[in-house]
Every structure is written in C-alpha cells, then in structure tokens.
Design an enzyme around this catalytic site. Structure first.
Site, PDB file in Angstrom:
ATOM      1  CD  GLU A 120      -2.373   4.966   6.526  1.00  0.00           C
ATOM      2  OE1 GLU A 120      -2.602   5.064   5.299  1.00  0.00           O
ATOM      3  OE2 GLU A 120      -2.414   3.887   7.139  1.00  0.00           O
ATOM      4  CG  HIS A 169       0.463   3.374   1.701  1.00  0.00           C
ATOM      5  ND1 HIS A 169       0.697   2.890   2.967  1.00  0.00           N
ATOM      6  CD2 HIS A 169      -0.777   3.917   1.753  1.00  0.00           C
ATOM      7  CE1 HIS A 169      -0.355   3.132   3.734  1.00  0.00           C
ATOM      8  NE2 HIS A 169      -1.270   3.760   3.022  1.00  0.00           N
ATOM      9  CG  HIS A 202      -4.383   7.945   2.495  1.00  0.00           C
ATOM     10  ND1 HIS A 202      -5.487   7.154   2.279  1.00  0.00           N
ATOM     11  CD2 HIS A 202      -3.400   7.082   2.874  1.00  0.00           C
ATOM     12  CE1 HIS A 202      -5.188   5.883   2.524  1.00  0.00           C
ATOM     13  NE2 HIS A 202      -3.922   5.811   2.875  1.00  0.00           N
TER      14      HIS A 202
END
Ligand SMILES: C[C@@H](C(=O)O)C(=O)SCCNC(=O)CCNC(=O)[C@H](O)C(C)(C)COP(=O)(O)OP(=O)(O)OC[C@H]1O[C@@H](n2cnc3c(N)ncnc32)[C@H](O)[C@@H]1OP(=O)(O)O
Ligand SMILES: [Co+2]
Length: 134
Positions: free
Chosen positions: A130, A7, A79
């Site tokens: 992440e 994502h 992020h």
C-alpha cells in the site's frame, strides 16, 4: 521514492480478541475499531514508537481480505504500507515500470484520511504494498 514505513497490516479472524491481545499481552497502545466501508474492512490501529500495526477484519460482502483469510484461517501479515510524497507521480512511475496498480488505478481515501493505492503482490515478491500520500 518511498519513504517511511507507515504500517504493517495483519488480517485477523477475531478483531476483538486480537485487539485485546495487543493491549493486554503485548502492552500496546490500541485504538478503537474503525469501519472503512470503501475498503471492505474494519481496522484497529496500534501505535508503536516507530510505526503502526493495522489489524484488519472483513466488512460487508466482497471484502478484499475474505480470500486471504480463507487461505490463512489463523490470520497473517496482509500488507505493508510505505509513505510517498506524491501518489499521482508514484502511480505514474510504477505503471511505467510495469507494476500493476490495483482497482481502477486511482487513489482512494484511506483510514488516515489520506490518498492510498495498492500494488499487486505478484509484482513485488509476494508482498501486497500500500502507498499512502503523506
Ligand atoms: C483501510 C486501508 C488503509 O490502510 O488505509 C487498508 O489497508 S484496506 C486493506 C484491504 N484492501 C486491499 O487489500 C485492497 C487491495 N487488495 C486487492 O485488490 C486484493 O486483495 C488482491 C491483492 C488483488 C488479492 O485479491 P484476491 O484475494 O481476490 O485474489 P486471489 O485470491 O486471486 O489472489 C491472487 C494471488 O495473490 C495472492 N495474494 C492475495 N492476497 C495477498 C496478500 N495480501 N499478500 C500476498 N499475496 C496475496 C494469492 O495467494 C494468489 O496467489 P496464488 O495464485 O499464487 O495462490
Ligand atoms: Co493499510
């Protein structure tokens, strides 16, 4: 080591308005708000054919995105999340290479019920990364 893009996260100043904009203006498949108290955020996931967008809004005191929203009051890309097969092996490789794993260095369970870790943006060209074990 890294695999698919899981994502892209966008910090937003108004979660309801942002979710409605993705649903109505952009015609996207928008999920319900989800509180993630362990991460200090409320998230809305948007499912695209090839990846997901994660809308982020601060939850509780000391949210890790509070400072970011103060600096970027209109919101902004916060992020990107890459998938890895083995997060412990990834963390070991990253620390060996000199990258900083954030927090206490151990994975937390993320919004998809899978272990996640964050890497310092100053170690990756100004991008907060992440990693999610899939
Ligand atoms: C639910 C879960 C999931 O998907 O499963 C999630 O995503 S949870 C998503 C929320 N959780 C997280 O973000 C956890 C990891 N994040 C953190 O630990 C923190 O946000 C940090 C990345 C360490 C930043 O902390 P904080 O804003 O307090 O630090 P700071 O203001 O001192 O920032 C230090 C420097 O990094 C920059 N900086 C801060 N946040 C940034 C970001 N998102 N992208 C790029 N740069 C960033 C600042 O501008 C500053 O640079 P200058 O010094 O040049 O001005
Ligand atoms: Co995320």
């Amino acid at each position: 080591m890294i695999g698919r893009l899981n994502h892209v996260a966008i910090a937003v100043p108004d979660l309801t308005a942002a979710a409605a904009q993705y649903a109505n203006t952009l015609g996207a498949d928008v999920g319900p708000p989800q509180d993630e108290p362990d991460h200090g955020v409320t998230v809305v996931f948007i499912t695209l054919p090839n990846t997901k967008i994660e809308l982020l809004y601060p939850l509780g005191e000391n949210s890790p995105i509070a400072g970011f929203l103060e600096k970027n009051p209109s919101g902004g890309i916060h992020h990107i999340c890459y998938e890895v097969e083995d997060i412990a092996e990834a963390a070991l490789r990253l620390t060996t290479e000199g990258a900083r794993v954030l927090g206490d260095g151990t994975p937390k369970i993320g919004a998809h019920g899978k272990p996640v870790l964050f890497l310092h943006p100053k170690d990756f060209n100004g991008t907060l990364i992440e990693l999610e074990e899939v």
